[in-house]
Design a protein around this motif. Structure first.
Motif, PDB file in Angstrom:
ATOM      1  N   SER A  53       0.841  -1.081  -0.030  1.00 41.42           N
ATOM      2  CA  SER A  53       0.103  -0.006   0.012  1.00 41.42           C
ATOM      3  C   SER A  53       0.978   1.285   0.044  1.00 41.42           C
ATOM      4  N   ALA A  54       2.031   1.148   0.845  1.00 44.68           N
ATOM      5  CA  ALA A  54       2.778   2.383   1.049  1.00 44.68           C
ATOM      6  C   ALA A  54       3.631   2.621  -0.495  1.00 44.68           C
ATOM      7  N   ASP A  57       1.211   4.273  -2.817  1.00 45.86           N
ATOM      8  CA  ASP A  57       1.111   5.661  -2.311  1.00 45.86           C
ATOM      9  C   ASP A  57       2.067   6.474  -2.964  1.00 45.86           C
ATOM     10  N   ARG A  83       0.923   5.788   6.000  1.00 48.55           N
ATOM     11  CA  ARG A  83       0.239   4.761   5.574  1.00 48.55           C
ATOM     12  C   ARG A  83       0.350   3.602   6.881  1.00 48.55           C
TER      13      ARG A  83
END
Length: 91
Positions: A53-54, A57, A83
């Motif tokens: 997820s990071a 981003d 995050r």
């Protein structure tokens, strides 16, 4: 004979991402151990998902990095920190 190309700096890789020519792996390859350690420090049950997820981003918001005035490594780790805090609160 071609000599191996020197590794890109995180700054070069982020600039490439912004221009659509870069590869996220160039930027974060050296930071992955740090990203995983940071995720584990937050005691996230699914550290791998949080790191992915990071990375998403970073790819999505890389265009914001130049305006921050921060070194690329600091910006990347700050984004990851945010995050991971969100993931911890959601758990």
């Amino acid at each position: 004979m071609n000599s191996p190309r020197p590794p890109l700096t995180c700054e070069d890789a982020l600039r490439g991402l912004i221009g659509g020519q870069g590869d996220l792996r160039d930027c974060v390859g050296v930071l992955l151990p740090t990203l995983y350690a940071l995720a584990q420090r937050h005691a996230l049950p699914h550290a791998e998902e949080a790191v992915v997820s990071a990375l998403q981003d970073i790819r999505e918001y890389c265009h914001c990095w130049p305006r921050s005035g921060l070194p690329a490594r600091t910006w990347v780790l700050g984004l990851a920190q945010r995050r991971f805090q969100q993931a911890r609160l959601a758990a």
